[in-house]
Design a protein around this motif. Structure first.
Motif, PDB file in Angstrom:
ATOM      1  N   ARG A 185       0.749  -1.029   0.080  1.00 45.65           N
ATOM      2  CA  ARG A 185      -0.053  -0.009   0.225  1.00 45.65           C
ATOM      3  C   ARG A 185       0.879   1.245   0.080  1.00 45.65           C
ATOM      4  O   ARG A 185       1.882   1.394   0.809  1.00 45.65           O
ATOM      5  N   ASN A 219      -4.503   4.863   3.996  1.00 51.25           N
ATOM      6  CA  ASN A 219      -4.126   5.858   3.137  1.00 51.25           C
ATOM      7  C   ASN A 219      -3.944   7.288   3.423  1.00 51.25           C
ATOM      8  O   ASN A 219      -4.523   8.532   2.673  1.00 51.25           O
ATOM      9  N   TYR A 261      -8.627   4.530  -6.892  1.00 61.28           N
ATOM     10  CA  TYR A 261      -7.487   4.009  -5.988  1.00 61.28           C
ATOM     11  C   TYR A 261      -6.615   5.073  -5.216  1.00 61.28           C
ATOM     12  O   TYR A 261      -5.944   5.878  -5.773  1.00 61.28           O
ATOM     13  N   ALA A 275     -16.500  -3.144  -8.496  1.00 58.53           N
ATOM     14  CA  ALA A 275     -15.683  -1.894  -7.794  1.00 58.53           C
ATOM     15  C   ALA A 275     -16.103  -0.660  -8.670  1.00 58.53           C
ATOM     16  O   ALA A 275     -15.844   0.435  -8.542  1.00 58.53           O
ATOM     17  N   PRO A 320     -14.173   2.716  -4.896  1.00 53.29           N
ATOM     18  CA  PRO A 320     -12.964   2.694  -4.547  1.00 53.29           C
ATOM     19  C   PRO A 320     -12.551   1.128  -4.881  1.00 53.29           C
ATOM     20  O   PRO A 320     -13.418   0.308  -4.293  1.00 53.29           O
ATOM     21  N   GLU A 368     -10.007  -0.272  -3.340  1.00 52.22           N
ATOM     22  CA  GLU A 368      -9.232  -0.830  -1.768  1.00 52.22           C
ATOM     23  C   GLU A 368      -9.973  -1.966  -1.068  1.00 52.22           C
ATOM     24  O   GLU A 368      -9.464  -2.870  -0.776  1.00 52.22           O
ATOM     25  N   TRP A 401     -16.099   8.755   0.778  1.00 56.92           N
ATOM     26  CA  TRP A 401     -15.017   7.826  -0.196  1.00 56.92           C
ATOM     27  C   TRP A 401     -14.112   7.202   0.639  1.00 56.92           C
ATOM     28  O   TRP A 401     -13.977   5.938   0.641  1.00 56.92           O
ATOM     29  N   GLU A 429     -15.536   4.443   2.851  1.00 57.70           N
ATOM     30  CA  GLU A 429     -15.625   3.355   2.134  1.00 57.70           C
ATOM     31  C   GLU A 429     -14.522   2.475   1.641  1.00 57.70           C
ATOM     32  O   GLU A 429     -14.647   1.209   1.730  1.00 57.70           O
ATOM     33  N   ALA A 430     -13.591   3.070   1.208  1.00 55.63           N
ATOM     34  CA  ALA A 430     -12.327   2.667   1.201  1.00 55.63           C
ATOM     35  C   ALA A 430     -11.580   1.840   2.184  1.00 55.63           C
ATOM     36  O   ALA A 430     -10.903   0.735   2.188  1.00 55.63           O
ATOM     37  N   GLU A 431     -11.660   2.333   3.389  1.00 54.15           N
ATOM     38  CA  GLU A 431     -11.281   1.561   4.762  1.00 54.15           C
ATOM     39  C   GLU A 431     -12.153   0.780   5.193  1.00 54.15           C
ATOM     40  O   GLU A 431     -11.698   0.002   6.042  1.00 54.15           O
TER      41      GLU A 431
END
Length: 545
Positions: free
Chosen positions: A11, A41, A100, A123, A127, A129, A161, A164-166
Motif C-alpha cells: 500500500r 491511506n 485507488y 468496484a 474505490p 481498496e 469515499w 468506504e475505502a477503509e
C-alpha cells in the motif's frame, strides 16, 4: 524512484512518512483530516507528487509507473467522488471508472480482458481498496503498472469515499482459517496462498513430501467437516445422479496412481524476463509428484441409474469439476473441466482422498480432489463438491478466460480468448534443480526433474555445461519402468559433466519424451501474455567454475 512495501499489503500509504525525498520527485505530507484514524491511506490522501523543474529528471515519470499508483499527479485533471460514482457501467455510455487512493482510472475497455473476469465490475464507480484486500495478488508491481496505464485523473478528497475505502473487518477476513504451512516453502502469494519449494528439495526423493508439495490456491481454503461432506454428480439436464458421503466414496475400490501435477505458470519468471506478463510469480518449483489414493471417477459414474448412463452420460462431451472454495466477493466457486475422452484414455482419473498414503492435506483439497494424470493442475480441482456432465466445457473464468496460451505476437490489446483452446495435456519439460562443482576433478554434478503430460514417459535428458554447444546424456533414475502412454509421474535424473576451462558458463538441460517431443531452445519463441507453458531449455548461469 521509490517503492511502496508492507508486511501485509503493498500500500502506498503504509510506506510514506512525513517527508520523503526521491530521485526526480519532491513531495510533501500535510496534516491528517480532522477525524483521527489508523488509515492505510492517510498519507496517500495528503501527498502530492511535484516533478522537479529539470525536464530530464521529470521526464522519467511521463510514462505510467507502479510508483505513482494511487498518488495525486498534478498534470491530470481532478474529479469529484460523485463524478466517479456516475461511471458505474449502468448509465449512458456504460463507462466504468474506479478509484485507488487519489487516482481515478477508466477500466471500461480493460474489463473485458481482466484476468479475474467481470469481478472488476464490483468496484465500478467506487474505490478498489475493499476489493483488493480480498485478493492480495493485486498488490504486485505489475498490477499497479497496469492500473497506472488506465489513469485519467485525480480524485478530490471526500470523507464518505475515504470511509468506504477503509471499510473492512480485518479480524474476520476470509483468510482467517488458513492451514499451517511449512517454512521451507517459498511464498509467492499470501492471499490466496501460493508457494513452491526450493528446487533442490524436489530431487531428494521420487515422491514430494506433502508439506513441500507446491501450493496453488485461487481463493481461501475452505473449512469442510467430513461428516457433512457430499459429492454430487449431475447430468446434462441438471438432474442429480449420485450423491455420496466421504464414507460412501471410501467404500468403492481404492486405486493408487503416481502422478505429477504442474501449474501452467511454472517457470513464468523466465518469460517475464523476456517481456512483462500478467500472472503470479513462479520459479521452477510449481510442480510436484505424489501417489494419490481414491476412487476412480469412472466407478462413481457407474453408480448412476442405467437410463442415465445410456442417455445423459453418452450426451456429455465434458466433465465439469466444481470446488467448494468460494470467491469471498461473489460467492462463486472454482470450476474447471476436462473433455470426456480423457476419461476414456486415462482410466485412473481419481477422486482422491489420500496423498502419499496420508489423509489429503487441506491445502491440497481435503477431503476430496480430482486428480487427472497428465493434465494441467488447473483442472485437478481441489475441495471437489460436484461433477457435472455437460455438453460444453465449464463456463468458469478459469476455463474460458484463463489458462489458455497465445502467439508471442498477441498482447492484451489484441487477445481474443475464444481463439485458443483451454490447456489440458502438458508439454515436455525439465529443470536443473541442483548442481555442485568438484574442483579437484574439474567436474560439475547436476540433478533435476523431467516430465511430459498425457502419459508420455521420458526417454532422454540432455545436459550441457557450455550453453548448449556440446551435450551429454544424463542418467535417468527410473529408465526401465515407464509404460508407454501410461507414465504419469516425473523422471528424476543425474549427470556429471566436465567443467569448461573458463571461469563462467551456462548449464542447460532439455528432455525428450516417448513421442520424441523435445523442448524449444529459447523462451522468446514461446512467450505469451499470461506466461504459461514455459518449457524452454532450462538454463542456470554459473559464475565460478
Amino acid at each position: 524512484m521509490f517503492r511502496f512495501t508492507s508486511s501485509r499489503l503493498l500500500r502506498p500509504a503504509l510506506a510514506l512518512t512525513a517527508t520523503v525525498t526521491t530521485a526526480g520527485l519532491v513531495h510533501r505530507t500535510a496534516s491528517k483530516p480532522q477525524s483521527q484514524r489508523n488509515s492505510f491511506n492517510d498519507a496517500l490522501w495528503n501527498t502530492t507528487i511535484h516533478p522537479l523543474p529539470a525536464a530530464s529528471e521529470a521526464s522519467q515519470f511521463s510514462e505510467p509507473s507502479a510508483d505513482r499508483a494511487g498518488l495525486e499527479i498534478p498534470e491530470f485533471p481532478s474529479f469529484k467522488a460523485s463524478e466517479v460514482r456516475s461511471h458505474d457501467g449502468k448509465k449512458g455510455d456504460r463507462s466504468v471508472w474506479v478509484g485507488y487512493g487519489r487516482g481515478v482510472y477508466d477500466v471500461t475497455e480493460f474489463a473485458a480482458s481482466h484476468p479475474g473476469g467481470d469481478q472488476i465490475l464490483r468496484a465500478a464507480g467506487g474505490p478498489l481498496e475493499p476489493h483488493w484486500r480480498l485478493y492480495a495478488q493485486h498488490n504486485a508491481e505489475w498490477v499497479l503498472e497496469i492500473l497506472e496505464e488506465l489513469r485519467i485523473g485525480n480524485l478530490m478528497p471526500d470523507e464518505e469515499w475515504i470511509q468506504e475505502a477503509e471499510d473492512i473487518n480485518e479480524e474476520a477476513g476470509p483468510y482467517a482459517e488458513e492451514p499451517i504451512r511449512s517454512p521451507k516453502l517459498i511464498v509467492q502469494g499470501e492471499a490466496p496462498f501460493n508457494a513452491e519449494p526450493e528446487l533442490k528439495l524436489l530431487v531428494h526423493d521420487q515422491l514430494t513430501p506433502n508439506d513441500l508439495f507446491y501450493v496453488r490456491n485461487h481463493m481461501p481454503v475452505p473449512v469442510i467437516h467430513p461428516e457433512e461432506y457430499r459429492l454430487e454428480v449431475v447430468d446434462t439436464n441438471g438432474k442429480m445422479l449420485v450423491s455420496l458421503s466421504l464414507e460412501d466414496l471410501k467404500k468403492l475400490p481404492k486405486h493408487v496412481v503416481a502422478a505429477t501435477i504442474q501449474c501452467a505458470g511454472n517457470r513464468r519468471n523466465e518469460l517475464d524476463a523476456v517481456k512483462k506478463v500478467k500472472g503470479g510469480r513462479w520459479e521452477g518449483g510449481a510442480i510436484s509428484n505424489a501417489e494419490w489414493g481414491g476412487a476412480r471417477l469412472a466407478d462413481v459414474l457407474a453408480l448412476s441409474p442405467s437410463s442415465a448412463k445410456t442417455i445423459e452420460i453418452s450426451e456429455a462431451h465434458h466433465l465439469c469439476f466444481e470446488g467448494l472454495d468460494t470467491d469471498p466477493g461473489t460467492g462463486a466457486v472454482y470450476a474447471a473441466s476436462i473433455p470426456v475422452d480423457v476419461l476414456h484414455r486415462v482410466p485412473d482419473v481419481l477422486l482422491a482422498y489420500e496423498m502419499n498414503g496420508e489423509t489429503l492435506p487441506r491445502d491440497h483439497g481435503y477431503p476430496v480432489r480430482a486428480v487427472v494424470p497428465g493434465i494441467v493442475g488447473a483442472r485437478c480441482v481441489k475441495w471437489l463438491g460436484r461433477v457435472v456432465l455437460s455438453k460444453e466445457e465449464s463456463t468458469s473464468h478459469w476455463q474460458r478466460q484463463d489458462y489458455r496460451s497465445f502467439s508471442p505476437g498477441v498482447d492484451w490489446d489484441t487477445v481474443d480468448f475464444t481463439k485458443a483452446p483451454s490447456i489440458q495435456e502438458m508439454p515436455v519439460v525439465s529443470s536443473i534443480c541442483d548442481h555442485s562443482l568438484d574442483g579437484e576433478k574439474k567436474t560439475i554434478s547436476m540433478s533435476g526433474y523431467a516430465w511430459s503430460g498425457d502419459g508420455k514417459g521420458i526417454i532422454r535428458v540432455d545436459v550441457s555445461a557450455d550453453g548448449g554447444k556440446t551435450w551429454q546424456e544424463a542418467a535417468l533414475r527410473k529408465k526401465g519402468s515407464q509404460k508407454r502412454n501410461e507414465t504419469y509421474d516425473w523422471t528424476l535424473w543425474d549427470a556429471t559433466i566436465k567443467a569448461p576451462a573458463n571461469g563462467k558458463t551456462e548449464l542447460v538441460c532439455k528432455a525428450v519424451d516417448s513421442a520424441y517431443n523435445t523442448q524449444p531452445e529459447r523462451a522468446e519463441s514461446i512467450w505469451n501474455l499470461r506466461g504459461l507453458l514455459n518449457n524452454a531449455w532450462h538454463r542456470v548461469d554459473v559464475d565460478k567454475v
